[in-house]
Scaffold this active site. Structure first.
Site, PDB file in Angstrom:
ATOM      1  N   ARG A 285      -3.835  -7.564  12.393  1.00 14.01           N
ATOM      2  CA  ARG A 285      -2.382  -7.679  12.346  1.00 14.01           C
ATOM      3  C   ARG A 285      -1.909  -8.336  11.050  1.00 14.01           C
ATOM      4  NH1 ARG A 285      -0.301  -9.478  18.216  1.00 14.01           N
ATOM      5  NH2 ARG A 285       1.137  -7.774  17.814  1.00 14.01           N
TER       6      ARG A 285
ATOM      7  N   LYS B  52       1.367 -19.080  36.517  1.00 13.41           N
ATOM      8  CA  LYS B  52       0.111 -18.381  36.253  1.00 13.41           C
ATOM      9  C   LYS B  52      -0.948 -18.853  37.253  1.00 13.41           C
ATOM     10  CE  LYS B  52      -2.505 -16.823  32.217  1.00 13.41           C
ATOM     11  NZ  LYS B  52      -2.679 -16.946  30.755  1.00 13.41           N
TER      12      LYS B  52
ATOM     13  N   GLU C 105      -0.502 -14.170  13.836  1.00 11.65           N
ATOM     14  CA  GLU C 105      -1.595 -14.069  12.873  1.00 11.65           C
ATOM     15  C   GLU C 105      -1.107 -13.921  11.436  1.00 11.65           C
ATOM     16  OE1 GLU C 105      -3.075 -12.891  16.878  1.00 11.65           O
ATOM     17  OE2 GLU C 105      -1.350 -12.293  15.653  1.00 11.65           O
TER      18      GLU C 105
END
Length: 619
Positions: free
Chosen positions: A392, A281, A364
């Site tokens: 969610r 990244k 979640e």
């Protein structure tokens, strides 16, 4: 060699050498760094997929072949290669290019995404539709290792592996979500990455086994069983093999030649394939490589130094500071986050109270029910989560928390309009979602002080589930000297003609509206609804009976929100007053600055006052 990146033609990638593609990757990186430095956006994740995206474009026939980007914040390179480079000057700005895939924006965008762990499900649906139609294009899903902590991803992998529909899943493994990945799965992927020559050895063994002759039909089954046993003995299977995918990798995600080779092999396999790609990244830009978390989603920055513009203290920071303070005096307080310790402001808590801090990854649903487990045993869990991600866990909030009346505190960050991230991230739906749930209380601060008082009350005094919704940024409005009291609204100013009820950042809008109307000779009484549920019935009804019209303003949808609750309150109590409900419409809300979107949808002081003047008669 290549035409201007601003107007790139993907056909230019056909029949190009690896060296030429590597040169293009360098140009794309340079373009990304300088472009995002001016607009802000998701930089580190896109720098990490430059070679991967370029190799996909060189290996597949897009847009006939379909690519689905999980989350989608890493789709900038995809947008450049599909000819949208010149749109980067308006990236994530009102009327400009979205920071996520949008089917309405380009035929190269196969599916709208914005939340994690969705790509395999969407790709499998497209693959099944392709097979039903008798077509033969490829379907590629690209997802990060962080997405594997989401339960939906494993539901999809289970179904896809069992289905045998041909599709290619690309696991972009950079050991990061926004922050560093946590849990058992990242450790498992690390072990896979450390197997030297795994992919090369696997291909060699399979070539050898395929050369074993099968002599006579009676020997067919026996030889196949022997081959299978040898494979299992020499080549340990991965979890992906066991789920029904043919696993290829790990592959260096910055090596064009290796990437093209593995994609060509995957295209020949008539079954689900998973390609494990290792990337870094922020690759190619030192500040992003050294601090990928900071450059995941970044505001405008100086290219040479990597310094960003200071955004100042915001609600997330205040929330984290107050929670840490509360936890110092209450050893039953625990903080929970779903891969968002930095974004939700709980990093200092995680350092000071390591034993009471739980980062569960992008999960979640699990986070909410785990909070229920903590609560039922006497702890006071606080789940810090963005509004759009809390959606969610709808069933878990209702079924596992509210129906048991468990004391779980929800810190609902980024509530209301969030701006540049657009429709997939707007936090407009939590009010309607939470208001209907039994036993749930909902609070909304208008300034930092109220947020601190509300959090202290929610953790130390409240009994049952409770949510505090607060906006992105630092918009504050003073609502008077009256301290916060659960279930009580605050009279910001008294008036005789119109009652305006507002909450959170919309109290400032209510003040602006009242000022405009005052110039027209109309006196407004403003009520700050610090508690959205339960409503302060007495204060609202008393004011409504004193004035001639009631106006509600909320940073949420018109459907099912506070305005609807107040209309119901009036109906139940036979309060016959003209009412005007102001909220965002029943449609996806685009990207742009908060002030631009308020203006576009008539939710600023000017727009609301104009509608009031159209309806107010003064009778």
């Amino acid at each position: 060699m290549f035409n201007n990146i601003n107007n790139f033609n993907p056909d230019e990638l056909k029949n190009r050498s690896d060296a030429e593609l590597e040169e293009l990757c360098g140009k794309i990186r340079e373009f990304l760094i300088h472009s995002v430095s001016k607009t802000g956006g998701h930089l580190a994740s896109n720098l990490g997929v430059v070679e991967l995206t370029t190799a996909i474009y060189a290996s597949f026939d897009l847009p006939r072949d379909k690519i689905i980007w999980d989350v989608g914040h890493q789709s900038y390179v995809h947008k450049i290669l599909s000819g949208r480079g010149e749109g980067f000057s308006s990236l994530r700005k009102f009327g400009g290019m979205s920071g996520f895939p949008k089917t309405s924006e380009s035929e190269y965008d196969s599916f709208n995404t914005g939340h994690s762990s969705t790509s395999i499900s969407a790709a499998l649906g497209i693959a099944r539709a392709r097979d039903l139609a008798g077509d033969d294009y490829d379907v590629i899903a690209v997802f990060g290792d962080g997405a594997l902590t989401g339960g939906m991803m494993f539901e999809a992998l289970n179904d896809a592996g069992h289905s045998k529909n041909k599709m290619i899943a690309v696991l972009n493994d950079n050991a990061m979500s926004i922050s560093k990945n946590v849990g058992a799965l990242p450790a498992y992927l690390k072990e896979l990455r450390s197997r030297p020559g795994y992919y090369r050895s696997k291909k060699a063994v399979e070539r050898f086994l395929n050369k074993i002759p099968i002599i006579g039909l009676p020997m067919v089954r026996f030889i196949k069983r022997v081959k299978r046993m040898i494979r299992l003995y020499i080549i340990p299977t991965t979890i992906f093999d066991d789920l029904g995918f043919q696993y290829l990798g790990p592959v260096d995600g910055h090596d064009i030649k290796k990437l093209r080779s593995v994609f060509e092999r995957a295209k020949l396999i008539d079954a689900p394939v998973l390609i494990h790609v290792k990337t870094k990244k922020g690759r190619g830009y030192s500040p992003a490589e050294h601090n990928p978390r900071k450059f995941h989603g970044v505001s405008e920055f100086d290219v040479d130094s990597g310094d960003t513009k200071s955004q100042g203290r915001d609600y997330s920071a205040v929330f984290g500071e107050k929670l840490t303070e509360i936890a110092s005096d209450n050893d039953k307080v625990a903080a929970v986050t779903a891969a968002m310790p930095t974004g939700t402001g709980v990093v200092d808590f995680s350092k000071k109270f390591k034993d009471r801090f739980f980062d569960v990854g992008i999960a979640e649903q699990h986070a909410v029910t785990m909070c229920g487990g903590l609560a039922i045993t006497g702890y006071s869990p606080v789940f810090a989560v963005y509004s759009s991600f809390l959606q969610r866990a709808y069933d878990q909030i209702l079924h596992d928390i509210c129906l048991q009346k468990l004391h779980v505190v929800f810190g609902v960050d980024r509530a209301g309009i969030v701006g540049a991230d657009g429709e997939t991230h707007q936090g407009l739906y939590d009010i309607a979602m939470l208001m209907q749930m039994p036993c749930m209380s909902v609070l909304s601060p208008s300034n930092f002080g109220e947020l601190g008082d509300m959090l202290d009350y929610a953790v130390n005094k409240h009994d049952g589930p409770i949510a505090i919704r607060y906006p992105r940024g630092n918009i504050q409005t003073e609502t008077g000297a009256e301290p916060f009291s659960f279930g009580k609204a605050a009279i910001v100013c008294e008036g005789s003609d119109i009652t305006i009820t507002a909450a959170g950042r919309m109290v400032k809008t209510a003040k602006g509206t009242a000022n405009i109307l005052a110039k027209k000779g109309i006196s407004c009484e403003i009520i700050a609804l610090r508690t959205l549920k339960p409503l302060d019935k007495d204060t609202i009804i008393k004011s409504a009976k004193k004035t001639k019209m009631t106006v509600t303003i909320e940073d949420g949808t018109r459907i099912g929100g506070v305005g609807s609750a107040i209309l119901q309150l009036f109906a139940d109590n036979n309060v016959m007053r003209k009412c005007m409900v102001s909220g965002f419409p029943d449609e996806p809300i685009t990207h742009g600055s908060i002030s631009q979107l308020d203006s576009l949808y008539g939710m600023d002081a000017k727009g609301i006052s104009m509608r009031i003047l159209e309806q107010y008669t003064g009778e």
